[in-house]
Design an enzyme around this catalytic site. Structure first.
Site, PDB file in Angstrom:
ATOM      1  N   GLY A 177     -76.219  -0.512 -26.929  1.00 39.01           N
ATOM      2  CA  GLY A 177     -77.559  -0.043 -26.623  1.00 39.01           C
ATOM      3  C   GLY A 177     -77.839   1.258 -27.349  1.00 39.01           C
ATOM      4  O   GLY A 177     -76.918   1.937 -27.834  1.00 39.01           O
ATOM      5  N   GLU A 217     -67.394   2.274 -23.081  1.00 39.74           N
ATOM      6  CA  GLU A 217     -68.345   2.989 -22.238  1.00 39.74           C
ATOM      7  C   GLU A 217     -67.753   4.177 -21.480  1.00 39.74           C
ATOM      8  O   GLU A 217     -68.460   5.167 -21.229  1.00 39.74           O
ATOM      9  CB  GLU A 217     -69.006   2.020 -21.248  1.00 39.74           C
ATOM     10  CG  GLU A 217     -70.020   1.076 -21.867  1.00 39.74           C
ATOM     11  CD  GLU A 217     -69.381  -0.138 -22.538  1.00 39.74           C
ATOM     12  OE1 GLU A 217     -70.141  -0.982 -23.038  1.00 39.74           O
ATOM     13  OE2 GLU A 217     -68.137  -0.226 -22.563  1.00 39.74           O
ATOM     14  N   ASP A 231     -70.281  -2.560 -19.111  1.00 47.85           N
ATOM     15  CA  ASP A 231     -71.340  -3.312 -18.441  1.00 47.85           C
ATOM     16  C   ASP A 231     -71.710  -4.553 -19.246  1.00 47.85           C
ATOM     17  O   ASP A 231     -70.872  -5.114 -19.921  1.00 47.85           O
ATOM     18  CB  ASP A 231     -72.555  -2.407 -18.186  1.00 47.85           C
ATOM     19  CG  ASP A 231     -73.227  -1.915 -19.459  1.00 47.85           C
ATOM     20  OD1 ASP A 231     -72.553  -1.794 -20.494  1.00 47.85           O
ATOM     21  OD2 ASP A 231     -74.443  -1.653 -19.410  1.00 47.85           O
ATOM     22  N   GLY A 248     -73.257  -3.160 -25.720  1.00 49.83           N
ATOM     23  CA  GLY A 248     -74.329  -4.142 -25.689  1.00 49.83           C
ATOM     24  C   GLY A 248     -74.193  -5.212 -26.749  1.00 49.83           C
ATOM     25  O   GLY A 248     -74.707  -6.323 -26.593  1.00 49.83           O
TER      26      GLY A 248
END
Length: 364
Positions: free
Chosen positions: A65, A143, A151, A117
């Site tokens: 992301g 992360e 995630d 992501g």
């Protein structure tokens, strides 16, 4: 649609080309929406037999992301109640869910950097799907390095790797290559970068109803170029399984410190730079995810993301890594000994924004 997502159809295949090379194809909300729109359009189109997602650059499929966006929005909304953050993560998670349950072969060419992501849009869950790695692949769920957790379904696919490999990857955030990805079950086939043009030609010219088998056949001649059984993860598998058992990050770090192996000492030095709180949250996430469906994992992680921004750890992590680039994050708490069980469990308690969003509930 997004200027950074190019779509086309050829030979009954829908192609999604990520084209934001300067940002290593980091996902913006517009990119998430463009990918989702194409997948939804092709899902019910009988003329489309498969989907291929790849990059216009050899440097990265997708680096994750857009974390600078997370920082800008997060600092503007210190309580984590930004509508923009809510939109981004809710729609990204809906996209991850769509990919996991896509009814047609979904083929991800994971050339270059594939992190965060990027893994979310590459780790498709159906048997007909294919995840391709190359000698350029740099894969990670890093992360914890920015005060977040693995995630976008990371709890699901990391907890389903052999032994304690997923625990090691989640807590350390280490980068792995093609051989390790194959060994961990995070990739299906290896194809050299030099053969990608030939693979694209195959997509354009081959007539088949079984793209998974066709790609495996294409990749077969290159299997001798890479040996997953000799990868770093394979080499240290016994050690990883012994060191990363249990439900306590402090206990894991103590075992690492007590070991005289270079691997253990390097790993604990890496982990000491990560967020103590989010490592502990990650371990709890992985242990819970092992017995959950992918849909339930995504729902749980969506709640966890909200807590991360309310707490502020991720904003501090991005500041240190990307904004100020001092690499001196002021984690809160600063030490593992200060992390309590209640702090960890707080990340799993229900939390909702003060307004309704049409994509709050992921499909079952």
């Amino acid at each position: 649609m997004s200027e950074h997502v190019i779509t086309s159809v050829n030979n009954h295949i829908g192609f999604i080309t990520l084209d934001r090379p300067k940002a290593l194809n980091s996902l913006s909300l517009e990119m998430v929406r463009a990918i989702t729109a194409s997948l939804l359009q092709w899902r019910d189109d009988a003329q489309i037999r498969a989907v291929v997602i790849h990059s216009s650059s050899e440097k990265a499929l997708c680096a994750g992301g857009d974390i600078r966006f997370f920082y800008d929005v997060g600092t503007a909304s210190p309580k984590g109640d930004s509508a923009l953050l809510e939109d981004f993560f809710t729609e990204e998670y809906a996209l991850n869910h769509l990919i996991h349950f896509y009814p047609k072969p979904y083929i991800a060419i994971m050339n270059g950097v594939v992190m965060g992501g990027g893994m979310g849009i590459a780790q498709a869950g159906q048997d007909a799907c294919v995840r391709i790695v190359t000698e350029r692949t740099k894969m990670a769920m890093p992360e914890v390095n920015i005060g977040l957790f693995p995630d976008v379904g990371g709890g699901y696919f990391l907890s389903h790797t052999p032994g304690q490999i997923g625990t090691y990857l989640g807590l350390s955030g280490e980068i792995i290559g093609a051989a390790d990805a194959l060994y961990a079950g995070l990739a299906d086939v290896f194809i050299p970068t030099t053969e990608i043009p030939a693979l694209m030609a195959l997509f354009s010219n081959h007539d088949t109803t079984d793209w998974r088998q066709a790609i495996h056949n294409f990749a077969a001649p290159f299997a001798t170029q890479i040996d997953p059984t000799q990868s770093k993860l394979a080499t240290h598998r016994t050690e990883i399984d012994a060191l990363f058992i249990g439900d306590s990050v402090p206990a894991i770090t103590e075992r690492l410190k007590a070991s005289d192996s270079t691997f253990a000492q390097t790993t604990v030095a890496t982990m000491e730079k990560r967020s103590p709180l989010l490592m502990s949250v990650t371990l709890e996430q992985l242990r819970r995810s092992a017995n959950m469906t992918v849909s339930d994992c995504l729902r749980m992680e969506r709640t966890m993301v909200r807590h991360c921004f309310k707490h502020g750890e991720v904003v501090e992590g991005v500041r240190a890594l990307v904004v100020d680039k001092d690499n001196q994050p002021q984690w809160s708490p600063a030490h593992l000994s200060e992390v309590t069980r209640d702090m960890v469990l707080g990340f799993f308690s229900p939390v909702w924004p003060d307004y309704a969003h049409p994509l709050h509930a992921l499909a079952g």
